[in-house]
Design a protein around this motif. Structure first.
Motif, PDB file in Angstrom:
ATOM      1  N   ILE A   2       0.820  -1.202   0.000  1.00 17.42           N
ATOM      2  CA  ILE A   2       0.000   0.000   0.000  1.00 17.42           C
ATOM      3  C   ILE A   2       0.856   1.256   0.000  1.00 17.42           C
ATOM      4  N   ASN A   3       2.013   1.208   0.710  1.00 21.34           N
ATOM      5  CA  ASN A   3       2.931   2.360   0.706  1.00 21.34           C
ATOM      6  C   ASN A   3       3.457   2.632  -0.696  1.00 21.34           C
ATOM      7  N   PHE A   4       3.751   1.557  -1.422  1.00 19.41           N
ATOM      8  CA  PHE A   4       4.262   1.670  -2.789  1.00 19.41           C
ATOM      9  C   PHE A   4       3.233   2.373  -3.675  1.00 19.41           C
ATOM     10  N   ILE A   5       1.992   1.903  -3.602  1.00 22.01           N
ATOM     11  CA  ILE A   5       0.931   2.450  -4.440  1.00 22.01           C
ATOM     12  C   ILE A   5       0.675   3.921  -4.116  1.00 22.01           C
ATOM     13  N   LEU A   6       0.613   4.238  -2.818  1.00 23.00           N
ATOM     14  CA  LEU A   6       0.348   5.619  -2.410  1.00 23.00           C
ATOM     15  C   LEU A   6       1.499   6.543  -2.802  1.00 23.00           C
ATOM     16  N   ALA A   7       2.738   6.048  -2.725  1.00 20.49           N
ATOM     17  CA  ALA A   7       3.887   6.865  -3.141  1.00 20.49           C
ATOM     18  C   ALA A   7       3.763   7.245  -4.608  1.00 20.49           C
ATOM     19  N   VAL A   8       3.361   6.288  -5.442  1.00 20.49           N
ATOM     20  CA  VAL A   8       3.197   6.558  -6.877  1.00 20.49           C
ATOM     21  C   VAL A   8       2.041   7.527  -7.109  1.00 20.49           C
ATOM     22  N   VAL A   9       0.907   7.301  -6.431  1.00 17.19           N
ATOM     23  CA  VAL A   9      -0.275   8.150  -6.613  1.00 17.19           C
ATOM     24  C   VAL A   9       0.040   9.607  -6.275  1.00 17.19           C
ATOM     25  N   PHE A  10       0.694   9.836  -5.146  1.00 18.84           N
ATOM     26  CA  PHE A  10       0.964  11.215  -4.748  1.00 18.84           C
ATOM     27  C   PHE A  10       2.098  11.835  -5.565  1.00 18.84           C
ATOM     28  N   ILE A 226       1.337  19.292  -0.074  1.00 16.58           N
ATOM     29  CA  ILE A 226       0.561  18.131   0.398  1.00 16.58           C
ATOM     30  C   ILE A 226       0.978  16.854  -0.326  1.00 16.58           C
ATOM     31  N   PRO A 227       0.872  16.788  -1.675  1.00 17.92           N
ATOM     32  CA  PRO A 227       1.322  15.562  -2.341  1.00 17.92           C
ATOM     33  C   PRO A 227       2.834  15.362  -2.266  1.00 17.92           C
ATOM     34  N   ASN A 228       3.593  16.459  -2.190  1.00 18.58           N
ATOM     35  CA  ASN A 228       5.041  16.325  -2.095  1.00 18.58           C
ATOM     36  C   ASN A 228       5.430  15.602  -0.810  1.00 18.58           C
ATOM     37  N   PHE A 229       4.848  16.037   0.308  1.00 15.22           N
ATOM     38  CA  PHE A 229       5.146  15.387   1.574  1.00 15.22           C
ATOM     39  C   PHE A 229       4.692  13.932   1.557  1.00 15.22           C
ATOM     40  N   LEU A 230       3.465  13.682   1.115  1.00 15.68           N
ATOM     41  CA  LEU A 230       2.913  12.332   1.169  1.00 15.68           C
ATOM     42  C   LEU A 230       3.645  11.370   0.229  1.00 15.68           C
ATOM     43  N   SER A 231       4.093  11.878  -0.932  1.00 16.07           N
ATOM     44  CA  SER A 231       4.852  11.006  -1.841  1.00 16.07           C
ATOM     45  C   SER A 231       6.159  10.572  -1.190  1.00 16.07           C
ATOM     46  N   PHE A 232       6.839  11.503  -0.544  1.00 18.44           N
ATOM     47  CA  PHE A 232       8.103  11.200   0.134  1.00 18.44           C
ATOM     48  C   PHE A 232       7.862  10.296   1.343  1.00 18.44           C
ATOM     49  N   TYR A 233       6.827  10.595   2.099  1.00 15.59           N
ATOM     50  CA  TYR A 233       6.481   9.834   3.306  1.00 15.59           C
ATOM     51  C   TYR A 233       6.188   8.372   2.958  1.00 15.59           C
ATOM     52  N   PHE A 234       5.397   8.149   1.921  1.00 20.01           N
ATOM     53  CA  PHE A 234       5.046   6.778   1.548  1.00 20.01           C
ATOM     54  C   PHE A 234       6.182   6.075   0.811  1.00 20.01           C
ATOM     55  N   LEU A 235       7.047   6.843   0.133  1.00 20.57           N
ATOM     56  CA  LEU A 235       8.232   6.231  -0.478  1.00 20.57           C
ATOM     57  C   LEU A 235       9.147   5.669   0.601  1.00 20.57           C
ATOM     58  N   LEU A 236       9.314   6.413   1.696  1.00 25.71           N
ATOM     59  CA  LEU A 236      10.092   5.893   2.820  1.00 25.71           C
ATOM     60  C   LEU A 236       9.460   4.618   3.361  1.00 25.71           C
ATOM     61  N   GLY A 237       8.121   4.611   3.429  1.00 25.58           N
ATOM     62  CA  GLY A 237       7.425   3.411   3.884  1.00 25.58           C
ATOM     63  C   GLY A 237       7.649   2.236   2.956  1.00 25.58           C
ATOM     64  N   ALA A 238       7.653   2.491   1.645  1.00 27.38           N
ATOM     65  CA  ALA A 238       7.895   1.425   0.671  1.00 27.38           C
ATOM     66  C   ALA A 238       9.317   0.884   0.798  1.00 27.38           C
ATOM     67  N   LEU A 239      10.286   1.789   0.981  1.00 26.89           N
ATOM     68  CA  LEU A 239      11.665   1.344   1.183  1.00 26.89           C
ATOM     69  C   LEU A 239      11.768   0.465   2.426  1.00 26.89           C
ATOM     70  N   SER A 240      11.101   0.864   3.490  1.00 29.00           N
ATOM     71  CA  SER A 240      11.128   0.078   4.727  1.00 29.00           C
ATOM     72  C   SER A 240      10.465  -1.280   4.521  1.00 29.00           C
ATOM     73  N   ASP A 241       9.351  -1.301   3.794  1.00 27.22           N
ATOM     74  CA  ASP A 241       8.626  -2.559   3.555  1.00 27.22           C
ATOM     75  C   ASP A 241       9.475  -3.575   2.817  1.00 27.22           C
ATOM     76  N   PHE A 242      10.349  -3.092   1.927  1.00 25.20           N
ATOM     77  CA  PHE A 242      11.159  -3.985   1.105  1.00 25.20           C
ATOM     78  C   PHE A 242      12.628  -3.966   1.526  1.00 25.20           C
ATOM     79  N   GLY A 243      12.858  -3.819   2.830  1.00 28.22           N
ATOM     80  CA  GLY A 243      14.205  -3.936   3.378  1.00 28.22           C
ATOM     81  C   GLY A 243      15.165  -2.884   2.874  1.00 28.22           C
ATOM     82  N   ASN A 244      14.652  -1.676   2.551  1.00 28.59           N
ATOM     83  CA  ASN A 244      15.471  -0.582   2.017  1.00 28.59           C
ATOM     84  C   ASN A 244      16.246  -0.994   0.770  1.00 28.59           C
ATOM     85  N   SER A 245      15.624  -1.871  -0.030  1.00 26.36           N
ATOM     86  CA  SER A 245      16.243  -2.327  -1.266  1.00 26.36           C
ATOM     87  C   SER A 245      16.022  -1.305  -2.371  1.00 26.36           C
ATOM     88  N   ALA A 246      16.979  -0.404  -2.532  1.00 29.48           N
ATOM     89  CA  ALA A 246      16.858   0.626  -3.560  1.00 29.48           C
ATOM     90  C   ALA A 246      16.814   0.015  -4.956  1.00 29.48           C
TER      91      ALA A 246
END
Length: 300
Positions: A2-10, A226-246
């Motif tokens: 969900i973090n991945f999807i929201l990062a892309v959306v924002f 608003i979308p700038n913050f949320l895109s960055f916030y959820f991108l960090l969440g996506a990185l965390s979800d996938f073991g910070n695998s850039a």
């Protein structure tokens, strides 16, 4: 996921808002500077305990690195502006998109923080993703960029290095110094660095070049935050979800953002695609499957 999807959306929402700046006569540079004020406010609102922001050790290594990351935000944006106007949109887009190779290489071979062992097909996917992003940005440009000499030719290189360094630092600093639940604190501190540098730069422009700051640019920036913050916030969440695998997150994040942006630009702004752009979209889909085929097979 969900973090991945929201990062892309924002992220796509961010592009669409900036796309409309010309219509509403918003100064992009001014808007970007003011957007960071909204980012800090949202970071404080989303923190479980906002006092952690005010009680942060502002001279510690983690905080200084995070503030420096905010400085990179502004530097990269200025480089995008200069490259676009002096060299061309295509060169700026290519330099920005191709810069994902820097965090990918650092993630694979320096940080070694991958969430899986990369196979030949995964590496092929990374290569295809670069091709997809390259083809997606190729546009016909006018002759006003035909005479490029001297230092101007170095601007795309600076943008490539700056954007890649920025994404690498996001991955490194967030993974090394912050826990997953501290994403809001990390984002607020990074945006504070952007505020400090951006505001000083804007004041300098106002005093030396008599630059005018309009209310519409301030409002546009505050909305953009608003979308700038949320895109960055959820991108960090996506990185965390996938073991910070850039190496896994950034290519898929980039190509998904590109696919959705192209589709919505066609729907909302009637932007047309050239044959190479269409090929880029097809390659983007192929890249996603190659990079994540293990996860897709596991899902079935």
């Amino acid at each position: 996921m969900i973090n991945f999807i929201l990062a892309v959306v924002f992220t796509v929402s961010l592009y669409l808002i900036m796309r409309s700046f010309t219509k509403y006569r918003v100064n992009p540079l001014h808007a970007v500077i003011f957007n960071y004020y909204t980012c800090v406010a949202m970071g404080l609102a989303l923190m479980p305990d906002p006092s952690h922001y005010f009680s942060a050790n502002w001279t510690s290594t983690p905080t200084l690195l995070t503030l420096a990351l905010g400085t990179m935000f502004v530097i990269v944006f200025v480089l995008i502006g200069f490259t676009t106007t002096k060299v061309g949109v295509t060169a700026a887009s290519l330099a920005g998109n191709m810069s994902l190779v820097i965090p990918v290489l650092f993630g694979l071979f320096v940080f070694k923080n991958n969430n899986k062992d990369f196979t030949f097909l995964n590496y092929m996917g990374l290569f295809v993703a670069l091709l997809a992003l390259a083809f997606s940005t190729i546009k016909k440009e006018g002759s006003n960029h035909s005479t490029k000499t001297g230092w101007v030719l170095f601007l795309p290189v600076l943008l490539f290095l700056g954007s890649g360094t920025n994404n690498t630092l996001i991955n490194y600093v967030s993974a090394t110094f912050y826990r997953p639940e501290q994403s809001a604190l990390f984002t607020a501190l990074a945006c504070t660095g952007a505020i400090l540098v951006g505001t000083v730069f804007l004041i300098f422009k106002v005093l030396t070049a008599n630059e005018k700051v309009s209310l519409r640019s301030i409002v546009g920036g505050l909305i953009l935050g608003i979308p700038n913050f949320l895109s960055f916030y959820f991108l960090l969440g996506a990185l965390s979800d996938f073991g910070n695998s850039a190496a896994f997150v950034f290519p898929i994040y980039n190509v998904l953002s590109m696919l959705m942006s192209a589709f919505l630009a066609w729907i909302l702004f009637r932007e047309t695609l050239q044959p190479l752009n269409k090929l880029g979209l097809v390659l983007a889909v192929a890249a996603i499957f190659l990079i994540s085929y293990q996860e897709i097979l596991d899902a079935f």
